[in-house]
Scaffold this active site. Structure first.
Site, PDB file in Angstrom:
ATOM      1  N   TYR A  93      -1.524 -10.532  14.963  1.00 39.45           N
ATOM      2  CA  TYR A  93      -1.412  -9.355  14.078  1.00 39.45           C
ATOM      3  C   TYR A  93      -2.398  -8.276  14.492  1.00 39.45           C
ATOM      4  CZ  TYR A  93      -2.653  -6.389  10.106  1.00 39.45           C
ATOM      5  OH  TYR A  93      -2.972  -5.302   9.313  1.00 39.45           O
TER       6      TYR A  93
ATOM      7  N   LYS B   8      -1.888  -4.477  16.060  1.00 35.95           N
ATOM      8  CA  LYS B   8      -2.399  -3.254  15.408  1.00 35.95           C
ATOM      9  C   LYS B   8      -3.310  -2.493  16.378  1.00 35.95           C
ATOM     10  CE  LYS B   8      -1.892  -1.962  11.669  1.00 35.95           C
ATOM     11  NZ  LYS B   8      -0.863  -1.116  11.012  1.00 35.95           N
TER      12      LYS B   8
ATOM     13  N   PHE C 144       2.603   3.550   7.464  1.00 38.71           N
ATOM     14  CA  PHE C 144       2.179   2.244   6.943  1.00 38.71           C
ATOM     15  C   PHE C 144       3.012   1.105   7.523  1.00 38.71           C
ATOM     16  CE2 PHE C 144       1.309   5.161   3.369  1.00 38.71           C
ATOM     17  CZ  PHE C 144       0.017   4.809   3.005  1.00 38.71           C
TER      18      PHE C 144
ATOM     19  N   THR D   1      -6.365  -1.179  10.590  1.00 33.99           N
ATOM     20  CA  THR D   1      -7.098  -2.228   9.888  1.00 33.99           C
ATOM     21  C   THR D   1      -8.456  -2.503  10.538  1.00 33.99           C
ATOM     22  OG1 THR D   1      -7.066  -4.610   9.426  1.00 33.99           O
ATOM     23  CG2 THR D   1      -5.777  -3.887  11.307  1.00 33.99           C
ATOM     24  N   ASP D   2      -9.394  -2.976   9.731  1.00 32.69           N
ATOM     25  CA  ASP D   2     -10.701  -3.368  10.285  1.00 32.69           C
ATOM     26  C   ASP D   2     -10.577  -4.588  11.199  1.00 32.69           C
ATOM     27  OD1 ASP D   2     -10.214  -5.310   8.331  1.00 32.69           O
ATOM     28  OD2 ASP D   2     -12.118  -5.046   7.282  1.00 32.69           O
ATOM     29  N   GLU D   3      -9.444  -5.309  11.109  1.00 31.83           N
ATOM     30  CA  GLU D   3      -9.300  -6.526  11.920  1.00 31.83           C
ATOM     31  C   GLU D   3      -9.257  -6.221  13.411  1.00 31.83           C
ATOM     32  OE1 GLU D   3      -6.613  -9.542  10.666  1.00 31.83           O
ATOM     33  OE2 GLU D   3      -7.017  -9.210   8.553  1.00 31.83           O
TER      34      GLU D   3
ATOM     35  N   ALA E 149      -4.106  -7.906  17.201  1.00 29.94           N
ATOM     36  CA  ALA E 149      -3.897  -7.405  18.564  1.00 29.94           C
ATOM     37  C   ALA E 149      -2.765  -6.376  18.581  1.00 29.94           C
ATOM     38  CB  ALA E 149      -3.572  -8.571  19.505  1.00 29.94           C
TER      39      ALA E 149
ATOM     40  N   ILE F  30       0.840  -1.206   0.000  1.00 32.56           N
ATOM     41  CA  ILE F  30       0.000   0.000   0.000  1.00 32.56           C
ATOM     42  C   ILE F  30       0.873   1.253   0.000  1.00 32.56           C
ATOM     43  CG2 ILE F  30      -1.899   1.214   1.134  1.00 32.56           C
ATOM     44  CD1 ILE F  30      -2.682  -1.447   2.461  1.00 32.56           C
TER      45      ILE F  30
HETATM   46  P1  NAD Z   1       3.334  -4.839   3.470  1.00 35.25           P
HETATM   47  O1  NAD Z   1       3.668  -5.978   4.346  1.00 35.25           O
HETATM   48  O2  NAD Z   1       3.176  -5.029   2.008  1.00 35.25           O
HETATM   49  O3  NAD Z   1       4.447  -3.698   3.652  1.00 35.25           O
HETATM   50  C1  NAD Z   1       4.963  -3.346   4.902  1.00 35.25           C
HETATM   51  C2  NAD Z   1       6.172  -2.431   4.678  1.00 35.25           C
HETATM   52  O4  NAD Z   1       6.669  -2.020   5.950  1.00 35.25           O
HETATM   53  C3  NAD Z   1       7.326  -3.122   3.939  1.00 35.25           C
HETATM   54  O5  NAD Z   1       7.871  -2.256   2.958  1.00 35.25           O
HETATM   55  C4  NAD Z   1       8.332  -3.405   5.039  1.00 35.25           C
HETATM   56  O6  NAD Z   1       9.687  -3.430   4.584  1.00 35.25           O
HETATM   57  C5  NAD Z   1       8.079  -2.225   5.972  1.00 35.25           C
HETATM   58  N1  NAD Z   1       8.481  -2.519   7.351  1.00 35.25           N
HETATM   59  C6  NAD Z   1       8.161  -3.623   8.085  1.00 35.25           C
HETATM   60  N2  NAD Z   1       8.736  -3.544   9.301  1.00 35.25           N
HETATM   61  C7  NAD Z   1       9.410  -2.360   9.337  1.00 35.25           C
HETATM   62  C8  NAD Z   1      10.182  -1.703  10.323  1.00 35.25           C
HETATM   63  N3  NAD Z   1      10.395  -2.249  11.535  1.00 35.25           N
HETATM   64  N4  NAD Z   1      10.703  -0.490  10.030  1.00 35.25           N
HETATM   65  C9  NAD Z   1      10.500   0.081   8.826  1.00 35.25           C
HETATM   66  N5  NAD Z   1       9.797  -0.503   7.838  1.00 35.25           N
HETATM   67  C10 NAD Z   1       9.245  -1.716   8.099  1.00 35.25           C
HETATM   68  O7  NAD Z   1       2.032  -4.184   4.111  1.00 35.25           O
HETATM   69  P2  NAD Z   1       0.771  -3.517   3.389  1.00 35.25           P
HETATM   70  O8  NAD Z   1      -0.179  -4.568   3.001  1.00 35.25           O
HETATM   71  O9  NAD Z   1       1.239  -2.511   2.407  1.00 35.25           O
HETATM   72  O10 NAD Z   1       0.116  -2.760   4.660  1.00 35.25           O
HETATM   73  C11 NAD Z   1       0.507  -1.443   4.982  1.00 35.25           C
HETATM   74  C12 NAD Z   1      -0.245  -1.014   6.233  1.00 35.25           C
HETATM   75  O11 NAD Z   1      -1.642  -1.086   5.999  1.00 35.25           O
HETATM   76  C13 NAD Z   1       0.023  -1.905   7.448  1.00 35.25           C
HETATM   77  O12 NAD Z   1       0.107  -1.077   8.577  1.00 35.25           O
HETATM   78  C14 NAD Z   1      -1.205  -2.813   7.526  1.00 35.25           C
HETATM   79  O13 NAD Z   1      -1.461  -3.191   8.861  1.00 35.25           O
HETATM   80  C15 NAD Z   1      -2.279  -1.895   6.984  1.00 35.25           C
HETATM   81  N6  NAD Z   1      -3.401  -2.560   6.306  1.00 35.25           N
HETATM   82  C16 NAD Z   1      -3.195  -3.397   5.257  1.00 35.25           C
HETATM   83  C17 NAD Z   1      -4.280  -3.956   4.579  1.00 35.25           C
HETATM   84  C18 NAD Z   1      -4.123  -4.869   3.393  1.00 35.25           C
HETATM   85  O14 NAD Z   1      -5.121  -5.386   2.899  1.00 35.25           O
HETATM   86  N7  NAD Z   1      -2.930  -5.076   2.877  1.00 35.25           N
HETATM   87  C19 NAD Z   1      -5.576  -3.676   5.023  1.00 35.25           C
HETATM   88  C20 NAD Z   1      -5.739  -2.861   6.144  1.00 35.25           C
HETATM   89  C21 NAD Z   1      -4.650  -2.290   6.768  1.00 35.25           C
HETATM   90  O1  DAU Z   2      -8.920  -6.719   6.673  1.00 33.93           O
HETATM   91  C1  DAU Z   2      -7.702  -6.049   6.522  1.00 33.93           C
HETATM   92  C2  DAU Z   2      -6.563  -7.046   6.560  1.00 33.93           C
HETATM   93  O2  DAU Z   2      -6.618  -7.769   5.338  1.00 33.93           O
HETATM   94  C3  DAU Z   2      -5.194  -6.394   6.744  1.00 33.93           C
HETATM   95  O3  DAU Z   2      -5.145  -5.764   7.998  1.00 33.93           O
HETATM   96  C4  DAU Z   2      -4.070  -7.418   6.629  1.00 33.93           C
HETATM   97  O4  DAU Z   2      -2.805  -6.764   6.660  1.00 33.93           O
HETATM   98  C5  DAU Z   2      -4.216  -8.141   5.304  1.00 33.93           C
HETATM   99  O5  DAU Z   2      -3.232  -9.162   5.220  1.00 33.93           O
HETATM  100  C6  DAU Z   2      -5.616  -8.749   5.174  1.00 33.93           C
HETATM  101  O6  DAU Z   2      -5.807  -9.810   6.158  1.00 33.93           O
HETATM  102  P1  DAU Z   2      -6.561 -11.182   5.776  1.00 33.93           P
HETATM  103  O7  DAU Z   2      -6.135 -12.200   6.752  1.00 33.93           O
HETATM  104  O8  DAU Z   2      -8.017 -10.953   5.579  1.00 33.93           O
HETATM  105  O9  DAU Z   2      -5.915 -11.403   4.305  1.00 33.93           O
HETATM  106  P2  DAU Z   2      -5.354 -12.716   3.586  1.00 33.93           P
HETATM  107  O10 DAU Z   2      -5.050 -12.298   2.177  1.00 33.93           O
HETATM  108  O11 DAU Z   2      -4.274 -13.375   4.367  1.00 33.93           O
HETATM  109  O12 DAU Z   2      -6.611 -13.680   3.571  1.00 33.93           O
HETATM  110  C7  DAU Z   2      -7.834 -13.313   2.964  1.00 33.93           C
HETATM  111  C8  DAU Z   2      -8.833 -14.439   3.197  1.00 33.93           C
HETATM  112  O13 DAU Z   2      -8.413 -15.592   2.444  1.00 33.93           O
HETATM  113  C9  DAU Z   2      -8.919 -14.902   4.637  1.00 33.93           C
HETATM  114  O14 DAU Z   2     -10.259 -15.316   4.925  1.00 33.93           O
HETATM  115  C10 DAU Z   2      -7.997 -16.109   4.700  1.00 33.93           C
HETATM  116  C11 DAU Z   2      -8.165 -16.710   3.321  1.00 33.93           C
HETATM  117  N1  DAU Z   2      -6.982 -17.420   2.785  1.00 33.93           N
HETATM  118  C12 DAU Z   2      -5.774 -16.787   2.835  1.00 33.93           C
HETATM  119  C13 DAU Z   2      -4.636 -17.411   2.337  1.00 33.93           C
HETATM  120  C14 DAU Z   2      -3.284 -16.720   2.391  1.00 33.93           C
HETATM  121  C15 DAU Z   2      -7.123 -18.692   2.212  1.00 33.93           C
HETATM  122  O15 DAU Z   2      -8.245 -19.242   2.160  1.00 33.93           O
HETATM  123  N2  DAU Z   2      -6.001 -19.296   1.714  1.00 33.93           N
HETATM  124  C16 DAU Z   2      -4.754 -18.714   1.766  1.00 33.93           C
HETATM  125  O16 DAU Z   2      -3.763 -19.350   1.301  1.00 33.93           O
END
Ligand code: NAD
Ligand code: DAU
Length: 342
Positions: free
Chosen positions: A156, A160, A87, A131-133, A158, A14
């Site tokens: 995770y 956040k 982020f 996150t909504d989690e 917890a 992101i």
């Molecule tokens: P990601 O795992 O793709 O990227 C995380 C980034 O943070 C990486 O570039 C990593 O190198 C960096 N990082 C990790 N630990 C670090 C540290 N100690 N110091 C500096 N940099 C560090 O994550 P993402 O999916 O892009 O998520 C970004 C943010 O959005 C997170 O805070 C996550 O909780 C939140 N979020 C993600 C989603 C989703 O669907 N991906 C949804 C809701 C919230």
């Molecule tokens: O809701 C926001 C969250 O969404 C973010 O805070 C997290 O950073 C992000 O990773 C994501 O969490 P989820 O656990 O929902 O995402 P994930 O892609 O891991 O899984 C999505 C759904 O798919 C979940 O119900 C678990 C399921 N899944 C996931 C994997 C990796 C499978 O069924 N098989 C898989 O191999």
């Protein structure tokens, strides 16, 4: 007036999309990107913008005060008003089930280190990307609002929730100008292929099995990453300090429905679907009420799933080299631990 934005985690999924969007929508803004380049951080994600004037990268860890200080020094040298969009996190639920400690270190301790430095440097606005989690799991009906009590279920979520409470405490105790955003599952370019959507695109493209946890009827609200980034920009520029804003896609789908859509789009057979052992403590359903951000800041998602899913699938097809490179090395070890030799 010039404006400098310190972005943490901008080499991740992101964060890199956010930096790309800033270059497009706010080309006058200066950006300092602080990232530790963990397995999830990839400088290749920033190639399209890295050489633009006003873009700086600082390799450092948010849990290390000296690294954070270096990033602030870089940002101060660029001048202008200073804000932070945070982020950086350990972001994958399954990894937190394997080992929770790195999540507490980065997400909880790292956020506090960043808050302390941000106050010292008189940051004008701090956006904490959560996150909504943190709200836990829903039954078949209802939506998370900003008033829903926090009830995180995984290490995770917890961690956040812990970071959200530290931001809240900085607002309450020190009058710090911060907002918290809580969004649903993102999808789009540059997502690390341990997350479900890019994992299934990658596996299906190669004719490999798609691991579906449990009965596959878990529901997520899918949000296109560009929409999420635009929502964060709205909060950065116009969000009321001390407020929480939920961000969602109005796009609830059961995992099995999503897999079938991806397989159909790729012309692959449903026989690739492979049911595997469920995720322990798996949250059944997430759904976001995003009416507050719509009402207060006028944000609503612009992209429909019908257009953004095929666009996302195309992106991964056009970036086969990127996928190949991020899946090498450390990720392969993790995949073997999580799924055996699948
Ligand atoms: P990601 O795992 O793709 O990227 C995380 C980034 O943070 C990486 O570039 C990593 O190198 C960096 N990082 C990790 N630990 C670090 C540290 N100690 N110091 C500096 N940099 C560090 O994550 P993402 O999916 O892009 O998520 C970004 C943010 O959005 C997170 O805070 C996550 O909780 C939140 N979020 C993600 C989603 C989703 O669907 N991906 C949804 C809701 C919230
Ligand atoms: O809701 C926001 C969250 O969404 C973010 O805070 C997290 O950073 C992000 O990773 C994501 O969490 P989820 O656990 O929902 O995402 P994930 O892609 O891991 O899984 C999505 C759904 O798919 C979940 O119900 C678990 C399921 N899944 C996931 C994997 C990796 C499978 O069924 N098989 C898989 O191999």
């Amino acid at each position: 007036m010039t404006h400098t934005i310190l972005v943490t985690g901008g080499a991740g999924f992101i964060g890199s999309n956010f930096v790309h969007m800033l270059a497009e929508l706010r080309p006058e803004a200066r950006v300092v990107n602080l990232d530790a380049l963990t397995y999830a951080g990839n400088l290749e994600n920033l190639e399209p913008v890295a050489k633009l004037p006003g873009q700086r990268f600082v390799h450092g860890d948010i849990t290390v005060p000296e690294d954070v200080e270096r990033a602030f020094a870089e940002a101060r040298a660029l001048g202008g008003a200073l804000s932070v969009v945070h982020f950086a996190a350990e972001s994958h639920v399954d990894r937190s089930i394997q080992s929770g400690a790195p999540f507490v270190t980065t997400n909880v301790l790292g956020t506090q280190v960043l808050l302390d430095a941000s106050r010292r440097h008189a940051v004008q606005k701090f956006v904490h990307v959560s996150t909504d989690e943190v709200y836990g799991s829903l039954g078949e009906t209802g939506f998370f609002t900003e008033e829903t009590p926090l009830a995180p279920n995984s290490p995770y979520s917890a961690s956040k929730a812990g970071s959200d409470l530290l931001v809240r405490a900085a607002v309450h105790t020190h009058g710090f100008q911060a907002c918290i955003t809580r969004c649903s599952n993102n999808y789009g370019p540059y997502q690390f292929p341990e997350k479900f959507l890019p994992l299934m695109i990658a596996n299906a493209s190669e004719g490999r099995p798609i691991p579906v946890y449990g009965d596959g009827l878990y529901v997520r609200d899918w949000l296109y990453v560009r929409d999420h980034c635009e929502a964060i920009l709205a909060v950065l520029e116009r969000g009321r300090a001390g407020e929480v804003y939920n961000i969602g896609g109005n796009n609830e789908l059961a995992n099995l429905v999503l897999v079938r859509q991806v397989l159909a789009a790729l012309g692959k057979p449903e026989s690739l679907i492979t049911f595997v052992k469920d995720r322990p403590g798996h949250d059944r359903r997430y759904a976001i009420d995003a009416s507050k951000i719509r009402r207060e800041l006028g944000w609503t998602p612009r992209f429909t799933f019908a257009e953004a899913l095929p666009e996302t699938i195309r992106w991964y097809a056009q970036h086969a080299g990127w996928l190949q490179r991020v899946r090498s090395g450390a990720y392969r070890d993790y995949y073997a631990r999580q799924y055996g030799s699948a």
